[in-house]
Design a protein around this motif. Structure first.
Motif, PDB file in Angstrom:
ATOM      1  N   ARG A  53      -9.769  19.900 -18.504  1.00 16.71           N
ATOM      2  CA  ARG A  53     -10.982  19.226 -17.967  1.00 16.71           C
ATOM      3  C   ARG A  53     -11.460  18.108 -18.246  1.00 16.71           C
ATOM      4  O   ARG A  53     -11.966  17.312 -17.418  1.00 16.71           O
ATOM      5  CB  ARG A  53     -12.089  20.423 -18.116  1.00 16.71           C
ATOM      6  N   LYS A  54     -11.511  17.947 -19.759  1.00 19.08           N
ATOM      7  CA  LYS A  54     -12.323  16.807 -19.970  1.00 19.08           C
ATOM      8  C   LYS A  54     -11.264  15.605 -19.588  1.00 19.08           C
ATOM      9  O   LYS A  54     -11.754  14.534 -19.433  1.00 19.08           O
ATOM     10  CB  LYS A  54     -12.185  16.512 -21.719  1.00 19.08           C
ATOM     11  N   LEU A  55      -9.886  15.683 -19.511  1.00 17.91           N
ATOM     12  CA  LEU A  55      -9.137  14.386 -19.208  1.00 17.91           C
ATOM     13  C   LEU A  55      -8.963  14.190 -17.722  1.00 17.91           C
ATOM     14  O   LEU A  55      -8.660  13.267 -17.144  1.00 17.91           O
ATOM     15  CB  LEU A  55      -7.849  14.735 -19.732  1.00 17.91           C
ATOM     16  N   GLY A  56      -9.154  15.439 -17.070  1.00 18.59           N
ATOM     17  CA  GLY A  56      -9.283  15.235 -15.504  1.00 18.59           C
ATOM     18  C   GLY A  56      -7.635  15.188 -14.969  1.00 18.59           C
ATOM     19  O   GLY A  56      -6.804  15.299 -15.928  1.00 18.59           O
ATOM     20  N   GLY A  57      -7.241  15.219 -13.872  1.00 22.52           N
ATOM     21  CA  GLY A  57      -6.015  15.079 -13.127  1.00 22.52           C
ATOM     22  C   GLY A  57      -5.476  16.481 -12.981  1.00 22.52           C
ATOM     23  O   GLY A  57      -4.204  16.404 -12.505  1.00 22.52           O
ATOM     24  N   THR A  58      -6.037  17.378 -13.358  1.00 24.81           N
ATOM     25  CA  THR A  58      -5.450  18.939 -12.976  1.00 24.81           C
ATOM     26  C   THR A  58      -6.462  19.489 -12.106  1.00 24.81           C
ATOM     27  O   THR A  58      -7.689  19.681 -11.995  1.00 24.81           O
ATOM     28  CB  THR A  58      -5.679  19.747 -14.453  1.00 24.81           C
ATOM     29  N   PRO A  61      10.320  -5.574 -24.880  1.00 18.06           N
ATOM     30  CA  PRO A  61       8.943  -5.974 -24.538  1.00 18.06           C
ATOM     31  C   PRO A  61       7.988  -4.678 -24.351  1.00 18.06           C
ATOM     32  O   PRO A  61       8.622  -3.772 -23.599  1.00 18.06           O
ATOM     33  CB  PRO A  61       9.249  -6.736 -23.058  1.00 18.06           C
ATOM     34  N   VAL A  62       6.983  -4.569 -24.661  1.00 14.49           N
ATOM     35  CA  VAL A  62       5.907  -3.433 -24.561  1.00 14.49           C
ATOM     36  C   VAL A  62       4.816  -3.898 -23.685  1.00 14.49           C
ATOM     37  O   VAL A  62       4.110  -5.043 -23.798  1.00 14.49           O
ATOM     38  CB  VAL A  62       5.337  -3.083 -25.971  1.00 14.49           C
ATOM     39  N   HIS A  63       4.536  -3.026 -22.443  1.00 12.79           N
ATOM     40  CA  HIS A  63       3.510  -3.208 -21.627  1.00 12.79           C
ATOM     41  C   HIS A  63       2.706  -2.083 -21.409  1.00 12.79           C
ATOM     42  O   HIS A  63       3.099  -1.002 -21.597  1.00 12.79           O
ATOM     43  CB  HIS A  63       4.150  -3.537 -20.349  1.00 12.79           C
ATOM     44  N   VAL A  64       1.383  -2.395 -21.906  1.00 14.60           N
ATOM     45  CA  VAL A  64       0.434  -1.332 -22.100  1.00 14.60           C
ATOM     46  C   VAL A  64      -0.488  -1.077 -20.798  1.00 14.60           C
ATOM     47  O   VAL A  64      -0.969  -2.083 -20.384  1.00 14.60           O
ATOM     48  CB  VAL A  64      -0.437  -1.626 -23.411  1.00 14.60           C
ATOM     49  N   PHE A  65      -0.559   0.235 -20.487  1.00 17.50           N
ATOM     50  CA  PHE A  65      -1.287   0.549 -19.391  1.00 17.50           C
ATOM     51  C   PHE A  65      -2.574   1.380 -19.588  1.00 17.50           C
ATOM     52  O   PHE A  65      -2.367   2.565 -20.190  1.00 17.50           O
ATOM     53  CB  PHE A  65      -0.454   1.131 -18.183  1.00 17.50           C
ATOM     54  N   VAL A  66      -3.668   1.292 -19.201  1.00 21.40           N
ATOM     55  CA  VAL A  66      -4.718   2.027 -19.647  1.00 21.40           C
ATOM     56  C   VAL A  66      -5.765   1.969 -18.503  1.00 21.40           C
ATOM     57  O   VAL A  66      -6.168   0.986 -17.941  1.00 21.40           O
ATOM     58  CB  VAL A  66      -5.183   1.526 -20.976  1.00 21.40           C
ATOM     59  N   GLY A  67      -6.521   3.099 -18.575  1.00 21.12           N
ATOM     60  CA  GLY A  67      -7.910   3.261 -17.649  1.00 21.12           C
ATOM     61  C   GLY A  67      -8.983   2.883 -18.332  1.00 21.12           C
ATOM     62  O   GLY A  67      -9.389   3.023 -19.601  1.00 21.12           O
ATOM     63  N   ASP A  68      -9.802   2.225 -17.378  1.00 20.04           N
ATOM     64  CA  ASP A  68     -11.078   1.354 -18.524  1.00 20.04           C
ATOM     65  C   ASP A  68     -12.092   2.659 -18.814  1.00 20.04           C
ATOM     66  O   ASP A  68     -12.891   2.312 -19.601  1.00 20.04           O
ATOM     67  CB  ASP A  68     -11.899   0.536 -17.433  1.00 20.04           C
ATOM     68  N   ALA A  69     -11.973   3.865 -18.213  1.00 15.32           N
ATOM     69  CA  ALA A  69     -12.859   4.975 -18.676  1.00 15.32           C
ATOM     70  C   ALA A  69     -12.237   6.024 -19.486  1.00 15.32           C
ATOM     71  O   ALA A  69     -12.540   7.259 -19.310  1.00 15.32           O
ATOM     72  CB  ALA A  69     -13.609   5.520 -17.540  1.00 15.32           C
ATOM     73  N   ASP A  70     -10.845   5.769 -20.042  1.00  9.78           N
ATOM     74  CA  ASP A  70     -10.224   6.681 -20.565  1.00  9.78           C
ATOM     75  C   ASP A  70     -10.866   7.060 -21.870  1.00  9.78           C
ATOM     76  O   ASP A  70     -10.791   6.411 -22.769  1.00  9.78           O
ATOM     77  CB  ASP A  70      -8.744   6.090 -20.836  1.00  9.78           C
ATOM     78  N   TYR A 114      -5.968   7.597 -14.685  1.00  4.64           N
ATOM     79  CA  TYR A 114      -6.070   6.686 -13.488  1.00  4.64           C
ATOM     80  C   TYR A 114      -4.949   6.477 -12.532  1.00  4.64           C
ATOM     81  O   TYR A 114      -4.984   5.835 -11.708  1.00  4.64           O
ATOM     82  CB  TYR A 114      -6.544   5.222 -14.418  1.00  4.64           C
ATOM     83  N   LEU A 115      -3.796   6.631 -13.195  1.00  5.89           N
ATOM     84  CA  LEU A 115      -2.504   6.482 -12.459  1.00  5.89           C
ATOM     85  C   LEU A 115      -2.474   7.416 -11.143  1.00  5.89           C
ATOM     86  O   LEU A 115      -1.474   7.283 -10.300  1.00  5.89           O
ATOM     87  CB  LEU A 115      -1.350   6.462 -13.312  1.00  5.89           C
ATOM     88  N   LEU A 116      -3.157   8.172 -10.967  1.00 10.39           N
ATOM     89  CA  LEU A 116      -3.047   8.882  -9.645  1.00 10.39           C
ATOM     90  C   LEU A 116      -3.668   8.228  -8.632  1.00 10.39           C
ATOM     91  O   LEU A 116      -2.967   8.072  -7.745  1.00 10.39           O
ATOM     92  CB  LEU A 116      -3.738  10.460 -10.105  1.00 10.39           C
ATOM     93  N   PRO A 117      -4.989   8.059  -8.532  1.00 10.05           N
ATOM     94  CA  PRO A 117      -5.417   7.246  -7.243  1.00 10.05           C
ATOM     95  C   PRO A 117      -4.931   5.849  -7.403  1.00 10.05           C
ATOM     96  O   PRO A 117      -5.158   5.217  -6.357  1.00 10.05           O
ATOM     97  CB  PRO A 117      -7.167   7.200  -7.933  1.00 10.05           C
ATOM     98  N   GLY A 118      -4.526   5.287  -8.758  1.00  4.78           N
ATOM     99  CA  GLY A 118      -4.019   4.011  -8.683  1.00  4.78           C
ATOM    100  C   GLY A 118      -2.676   3.958  -8.621  1.00  4.78           C
ATOM    101  O   GLY A 118      -2.158   2.933  -9.132  1.00  4.78           O
ATOM    102  N   GLU A 119      -1.982   4.780  -8.133  1.00  3.62           N
ATOM    103  CA  GLU A 119      -0.458   4.889  -8.101  1.00  3.62           C
ATOM    104  C   GLU A 119       0.098   3.805  -7.614  1.00  3.62           C
ATOM    105  O   GLU A 119       1.059   3.051  -8.308  1.00  3.62           O
ATOM    106  CB  GLU A 119       0.004   6.079  -7.333  1.00  3.62           C
ATOM    107  N   ALA A 120      -0.230   3.136  -6.392  1.00  3.19           N
ATOM    108  CA  ALA A 120       0.246   1.898  -5.789  1.00  3.19           C
ATOM    109  C   ALA A 120       0.366   0.716  -6.727  1.00  3.19           C
ATOM    110  O   ALA A 120       1.263  -0.061  -6.734  1.00  3.19           O
ATOM    111  CB  ALA A 120      -0.067   1.607  -4.607  1.00  3.19           C
ATOM    112  N   ASP A 121      -0.860   0.474  -7.215  1.00  2.21           N
ATOM    113  CA  ASP A 121      -1.162  -0.696  -8.198  1.00  2.21           C
ATOM    114  C   ASP A 121      -0.273  -0.532  -9.517  1.00  2.21           C
ATOM    115  O   ASP A 121       0.277  -1.508  -9.998  1.00  2.21           O
ATOM    116  CB  ASP A 121      -2.552  -0.942  -8.531  1.00  2.21           C
TER     117      ASP A 121
END
Length: 259
Positions: A150-155, A194-203, A233-240
């Motif tokens: 519940r804290k993480l969301g997405g479920t 190469p390492v590419h980091v992806f993160v939500g600003d409110a994670d 964040y990657l659910l609503p932001g999937e396209a980006d």
């Protein structure tokens, strides 16, 4: 019985986009409690020439009869073996949350076996290995696991409240939380990939410093991309997200012409 590369691939990977001569192969690693199907919708967003695979962890969906992986070695080792035959084309890995740790371990194993560096390692929603948070949610029982979801969301809330649905997801969730919360990174040099980091600003699971610390785990290029949203964040932001993954990791070779 001898287990062939084809057997390993069929057991561990689900191909959601087939390309005859791929310019890039993208392999995705789900979060704790997740399954390969989490990334199925990415197929429609990828440009022509990108082949899509997702890792199917044991003990869920079509692998419901398989024993859960007891530790990281039992998970990352077979996945790396399954991926080696796919390294004849540029290969990129994307892992979210627990999947980021698994993808990193797989990248290390592929490089150690002579199959790297890869086109890119994209790690999402997880601190760098030397900044990992030491949590013990798996020791708190089912209610602690559900509270963390519940804290993480997405479920979907229906999954958390319906007794039958909860019993479907809890076994895999218990096993994955135990695996990732008892996991300790083994000593190893930084990957050349190469390492590419992806993160939500409110994670709530990773802050900016913990995400930026991934730079110490590659001798190759490093980028950090921040998206609006929480842990999922990657659910609503999937396209980006898909667009940024492709931009970061490919193409490496000339891509086939669009038919």
């Amino acid at each position: 019985m001898t287990i062939t590369g084809d057997d390993l691939l069929a057991r561990w990977l689900r191909r959601y986009r087939d390309v005859s001569v791929p310019g890039l192969r993208l392999v995705c690693f789900p979060h704790a409690g997740g399954a390969a199907g989490f990334f199925r919708t990415w197929a429609a967003r990828l440009p022509y020439g990108v082949e899509l695979y997702s890792v199917q962890y044991p003990g869920r969906q079509d692998r419901i009869q398989d024993d859960f992986a007891p530790d990281m070695d039992a998970l990352a080792g077979p996945v790396a073996a399954a991926l080696r035959p796919l390294c004849d084309r540029p290969l990129a890995l994307f892992g979210h949350s627990m999947g980021a740790a698994v993808a990193h371990e797989v990248a290390m194993r592929l490089e150690e076996g002579g199959s790297g560096p890869l086109a890119g390692l994209c790690v999402s929603g997880r601190p760098a290995p030397d900044r990992a948070r030491h949590t013990q949610v798996h020791l708190g029982g089912d209610e602690a696991l559900l509270a963390d979801l519940r804290k993480l969301g997405g479920t979907d809330e229906e999954v958390l409240t319906d007794p039958d649905l909860r019993e479907l997801v809890l076994p895999a969730l218990r096993a994955d939380y135990h695996l990732i919360e008892t996991y300790e990174t083994r000593p190893a040099p930084p990957v050349e990939t190469p390492v590419h980091v992806f993160v939500g600003d409110a994670d709530p699971e990773v802050d900016g410093d913990e995400a930026a610390a991934w730079a110490r785990h590659t001798s190759g290029a490093f980028t950090l991309r921040t998206f609006p949203g929480d842990h999922f964040y990657l659910l609503p932001g999937e396209a980006d997200v898909v667009e940024e993954v492709v931009r970061a990791c490919g193409p490496v070779d000339p891509w086939p012409s669009t038919p």
